[in-house]
Design an enzyme around this catalytic site. Structure first.
Site, PDB file in Angstrom:
ATOM      1  N   GLU A  83       0.793  -1.222   0.000  1.00  0.00           N
ATOM      2  CA  GLU A  83       0.000   0.000   0.000  1.00  0.00           C
ATOM      3  C   GLU A  83       0.825   1.271   0.000  1.00  0.00           C
ATOM      4  O   GLU A  83       0.515   2.224  -0.716  1.00  0.00           O
ATOM      5  CB  GLU A  83      -0.959  -0.007   1.196  1.00  0.00           C
ATOM      6  CG  GLU A  83      -2.074  -1.058   1.109  1.00  0.00           C
ATOM      7  CD  GLU A  83      -1.648  -2.456   1.502  1.00  0.00           C
ATOM      8  OE1 GLU A  83      -0.478  -2.624   1.923  1.00  0.00           O
ATOM      9  OE2 GLU A  83      -2.454  -3.389   1.408  1.00  0.00           O
ATOM     10  N   PHE A 109      -6.666  -0.314   5.779  1.00  0.00           N
ATOM     11  CA  PHE A 109      -5.382  -0.549   5.111  1.00  0.00           C
ATOM     12  C   PHE A 109      -4.666   0.772   4.809  1.00  0.00           C
ATOM     13  O   PHE A 109      -3.497   0.782   4.449  1.00  0.00           O
ATOM     14  CB  PHE A 109      -5.572  -1.363   3.822  1.00  0.00           C
ATOM     15  CG  PHE A 109      -6.364  -2.627   4.036  1.00  0.00           C
ATOM     16  CD1 PHE A 109      -6.289  -3.301   5.244  1.00  0.00           C
ATOM     17  CD2 PHE A 109      -7.193  -3.125   3.045  1.00  0.00           C
ATOM     18  CE1 PHE A 109      -7.039  -4.456   5.477  1.00  0.00           C
ATOM     19  CE2 PHE A 109      -7.935  -4.286   3.264  1.00  0.00           C
ATOM     20  CZ  PHE A 109      -7.861  -4.948   4.481  1.00  0.00           C
ATOM     21  N   HIS A 152     -10.533  -4.321  11.221  1.00  0.00           N
ATOM     22  CA  HIS A 152     -11.338  -4.313   9.999  1.00  0.00           C
ATOM     23  C   HIS A 152     -12.682  -3.619  10.191  1.00  0.00           C
ATOM     24  O   HIS A 152     -13.669  -3.995   9.560  1.00  0.00           O
ATOM     25  CB  HIS A 152     -11.591  -5.738   9.510  1.00  0.00           C
ATOM     26  CG  HIS A 152     -10.416  -6.365   8.807  1.00  0.00           C
ATOM     27  ND1 HIS A 152      -9.338  -6.854   9.480  1.00  0.00           N
ATOM     28  CD2 HIS A 152     -10.160  -6.561   7.497  1.00  0.00           C
ATOM     29  CE1 HIS A 152      -8.465  -7.346   8.606  1.00  0.00           C
ATOM     30  NE2 HIS A 152      -8.935  -7.182   7.400  1.00  0.00           N
TER      31      HIS A 152
HETATM   32  C1  LIG Z   1      -2.337  -4.332   4.527  1.00  0.00           C
HETATM   33  C2  LIG Z   1      -3.456  -5.137   4.026  1.00  0.00           C
HETATM   34  N1  LIG Z   1      -3.835  -5.019   2.737  1.00  0.00           N
HETATM   35  C3  LIG Z   1      -4.849  -5.759   2.260  1.00  0.00           C
HETATM   36  C4  LIG Z   1      -5.505  -6.635   3.071  1.00  0.00           C
HETATM   37  C5  LIG Z   1      -6.666  -7.469   2.517  1.00  0.00           C
HETATM   38  N2  LIG Z   1      -6.229  -8.862   2.469  1.00  0.00           N
HETATM   39  C6  LIG Z   1      -6.525  -9.735   3.461  1.00  0.00           C
HETATM   40  S1  LIG Z   1      -5.804 -11.222   3.233  1.00  0.00           S
HETATM   41  C7  LIG Z   1      -5.149 -10.749   1.765  1.00  0.00           C
HETATM   42  C8  LIG Z   1      -4.348 -11.698   0.953  1.00  0.00           C
HETATM   43  C9  LIG Z   1      -3.178 -12.222   1.663  1.00  0.00           C
HETATM   44  O1  LIG Z   1      -2.517 -13.133   0.852  1.00  0.00           O
HETATM   45  P1  LIG Z   1      -1.341 -13.973   1.420  1.00  0.00           P
HETATM   46  O2  LIG Z   1      -0.414 -13.099   2.188  1.00  0.00           O
HETATM   47  O3  LIG Z   1      -0.759 -14.756   0.312  1.00  0.00           O
HETATM   48  O4  LIG Z   1      -2.030 -14.949   2.489  1.00  0.00           O
HETATM   49  P2  LIG Z   1      -3.122 -16.093   2.236  1.00  0.00           P
HETATM   50  O5  LIG Z   1      -4.449 -15.480   2.431  1.00  0.00           O
HETATM   51  O6  LIG Z   1      -2.918 -16.632   0.871  1.00  0.00           O
HETATM   52  O7  LIG Z   1      -2.843 -17.114   3.293  1.00  0.00           O
HETATM   53  C10 LIG Z   1      -5.473  -9.422   1.481  1.00  0.00           C
HETATM   54  C11 LIG Z   1      -5.042  -8.693   0.288  1.00  0.00           C
HETATM   55  C12 LIG Z   1      -5.106  -6.708   4.417  1.00  0.00           C
HETATM   56  N3  LIG Z   1      -5.720  -7.517   5.295  1.00  0.00           N
HETATM   57  N4  LIG Z   1      -4.072  -5.977   4.850  1.00  0.00           N
END
Ligand SMILES: Cc1ncc(C[n+]2csc(CCOP(=O)(O)OP(=O)(O)O)c2C)c(N)n1
Ligand SMILES: [Mg+2]
Lengths: 310, 331
Positions: A83, A109, A152
């Site tokens: 971000e 975020f 959130h």
């Molecule tokens: C700073 C931030 N940006 C966006 C989000 C929204 N978000 C929640 S989980 C996620 C994906 C995370 O992917 P990854 O790190 O690969 O973990 P996974 O869910 O695949 O275990 C996103 C974009 C967030 N929680 N925090």
């Protein structure tokens, strides 16, 4: 005007649309936002839209669905989960004459990008003597879902309103959502555009053409003489409901929808308080150092003599 | 492409094989229990299930002592179960009850269990990686011999905190193990839409951190790499990085699959389901005669019972009082 009216629910709207002049289109808040993006992407080649997952089937609560198909992945694209850096990238593009719209699923975020927003986007115009500017719109969403917990479910509008150089916009109706988003894209300054997720299903009249709603202007949603409720975003609807209940007890409420938190429409608030002598502020954020405190301070500064004791 | 477990020339005992299995099974059954109860809609919090990724939590945490620290993400259920958290108190938290690990204020994304070395999990992507570096810094200062492990996804490798944390941990040779669960997706974004290549371990290498990329569905491989990493950390030799390649079976959030919605190809999911970390290992230990069919059934029955109790504990526990809303804002 029909589009300045707040419809409390679909039924209310349907009743109203029968009465309304022919040719007035009913549209959801969600579609109003999507239409604003679509029309601005069509109209202005410098506009582009970026954000995490904006091209996925969910499309940011349906506000960006399939825009990448219509306009191509060069202008509507998914980004890495980065971000702060990506905010800087958007600022850079804006400095070079583009008009980015950076979409975030949640306001929670945005703390990741505080450095780029506060130290860079907000300062760039002033610090360089007005020689450069940052036409950047940061769309973000407040309001909780199920058990979303503390990371959130925040309403961080006051944080941004504190910073000179930023404008903070919070539309409550579909009409305003479209008009304010277009005004924000065209404004030339960094704008924090805050939507409430419980508003996406709201229906109201939304003209098909491109139009703007002025940033910095509130609106009286309901006239009254006993007490003013100055409300933001979703709280406008709560205020309207409260006004209806109080009406039965003989209390005549005036509801002011602030629409923009920065710059705040001080005149509309003071004018209303002049008439009613009483003020309630209804915001989704925290009280301490919040929008409520700001509105009350403004009234204390500029309209205290109209205060009426109960 | 099945999994061939390499246990020869290791010190892995029969008992340990069974521990690996039972830990993975517990996680799997925990997640399946959520799927079962979720439609009732009384578990009112988002759930990020880790079905398909159990081998990572099990393989890493079996190398950790109770007092070692772990930090995790929104997808933390497996890590907490593997670290020894009580499923009853986890369920209570998911049901928003005051008996839960975070007194009902966290929900499934926010577990805390200090007794088992869990000082909190963050639902901000990349948010907790530096915290693990911080506990490692404290351990180095206090010379308490503890190791910290940070679990995070492939998406977190895009955040500034990831790079800043790796840089500092390497610079100061801190006792931390970085465990990246590369399931190729961040919500519905495939990794190629977010990163120029998908070898996340390579990024860590550039910080001079010993790094490996392994099959995250192979619990033995995870265990062995984590063992080396934890030994290195405890010996004061600094951080390690383990990229575990894996796949989540369910949608990003919630109990459903997501390929029906067009989020990803079903064929991709099928390939990974054939490589189920739990079932493949179950076949292996049965064939290996590490466990009898009867013992296995007994194990499943015990976990099932524990989970039934956990759910009814969660459901029947009291909700927090209204006044608790304003408690715990300050220490
Ligand atoms: C700073 C931030 N940006 C966006 C989000 C929204 N978000 C929640 S989980 C996620 C994906 C995370 O992917 P990854 O790190 O690969 O973990 P996974 O869910 O695949 O275990 C996103 C974009 C967030 N929680 N925090
Ligand atoms: Mg991932």
């Amino acid at each position: 005007m029909p589009w300045t009216k707040v419809y409390l629910d679909k039924e209310d709207f349907e009743k109203a649309s029968k009465l309304a002049d022919q040719g007035l289109r009913g549209f959801t808040y969600r579609d109003a936002i999507k239409e604003a993006l679509t029309q601005m992407l069509e109209k202005d080649e410098s506009v582009f839209v970026m954000g995490e997952g904006i091209d996925d089937p969910g499309g940011t609560f349906g506000t960006t669905t399939n825009l990448h198909k219509k306009f191509g992945a060069e202008r509507v694209f998914d980004i890495p989960i980065a971000e702060n850096g990506m905010t800087g990238v958007a600022i850079g593009a804006a400095l070079a004459g583009m008009k980015p719209v950076f979409v975030h699923m949640r306001v929670d975020f945005l703390p990741m990008c505080m450095d780029q927003i506060i130290n860079h986007a907000a300062k760039w115009h002033y610090m360089f003597g007005g020689k450069v500017n940052v036409p950047l719109v940061i769309r973000s969403i407040i309001g909780r879902g199920w058990g979303s917990a503390a990371q959130h479910s925040q309403s961080l509008q006051a944080l941004f309103a504190h910073i000179p150089g930023l404008k903070v916009v919070m539309p409550s109706t579909p009409y305003d959502a479209k008009g304010l988003l277009i005004a924000s894209i065209e404004d030339g300054n960094p704008i924090i555009f805050i939507e409430h997720r419980w508003l996406y299903e709201q229906i109201g009249h939304v003209p098909e053409k491109i139009y703007t709603v002025p940033i910095g202007k509130g609106i009286v949603r309901k006239e009254g003489k006993d007490v003013t409720i100055a409300a933001t975003s979703f709280m406008v609807y709560e205020a309207m409901k409260a006004a209806a209940v109080l009406e039965k007890d003989g209390i005549n409420v005036e509801v002011v929808d602030l629409r923009t938190l920065k710059p705040l429409d001080e005149d509309i608030i003071c004018e209303s308080v002049k008439k009613t002598g009483r003020l309630i502020v209804a915001d989704t954020g925290w009280k301490t150092c919040g929008i409520g405190a700001e509105v009350v301070a403004t009234v204390a500064e500029k309209a205290l003599k109209y205060h009426r004791r109960c | 492409m099945t999994i061939s477990y390499q246990v020869e020339n290791t010190n892995i005992t029969n008992e340990l094989l069974i521990q690996m299995y039972s830990t993975m099974l517990k996680i799997r059954m925990f997640e399946e229990k959520i799927i079962e109860v979720y439609p009732v809609q009384d578990m009112q919090c988002p759930v990020h299930l880790c079905i398909g990724e159990e081998a990572i939590a099990a393989g890493v945490c079996l190398n950790l002592k109770k007092e070692d620290y772990i930090f995790s993400t929104h997808r933390n259920h497996g890590h907490c179960v593997a670290k020894g958290s009580d499923m009853k108190l986890m369920m209570a938290e998911f049901y928003g009850k005051k008996t839960g690990y975070s007194k009902g204020k966290g929900g499934s994304m926010h577990m805390v269990d200090p007794e088992n070395g869990i000082l909190g999990t963050s639902a901000i992507v990349g948010g907790a990686i530096p915290l693990a570096v911080g506990t490692a810094l404290a351990s180095a200062m206090k010379k308490d011999g503890r190791v910290s492990a940070a679990f995070f996804g492939d998406g977190a490798a895009e955040e500034g905190t990831f790079h800043e944390s790796l840089n500092f941990a390497s610079l100061k040779k801190l006792p931390v193990v970085f465990v990246c669960e590369n399931n190729f997706y961040a919500t519905n974004s495939y990794i190629s839409a977010r990163q120029p290549h998908n070898d996340i371990a390579k990024k860590a290498e550039s910080y001079l951190i010993p790094s490996v990329q392994i099959d995250g569905n192979d619990v033995v491989a995870v265990y062995e790499e984590a063992r080396k990493a934890v030994e290195r950390a405890r010996a004061g030799k600094g951080p390690s990085f383990i990229e575990c390649r894996t796949y989540r079976w369910k949608g990003h959030v919630g109990p459903d699959c997501d390929y029906e919605k067009g989020c990803r190809p079903k064929e991709e999911l099928d390939v990974w389901m054939d490589r189920c970390p739990v079932k493949t290992f179950e076949d292996f230990i049965l064939k290996n005669k590490s466990i009898s069919e009867k013992e296995l059934q007994q194990l499943k029955a015990n976990i099932a019972k524990e989970l039934d109790n956990a759910v009814s504990y969660g459901r029947t526990s009291p909700l927090p009082d209204d006044k608790e809303l304003f408690e715990d804002v300050y220490a």
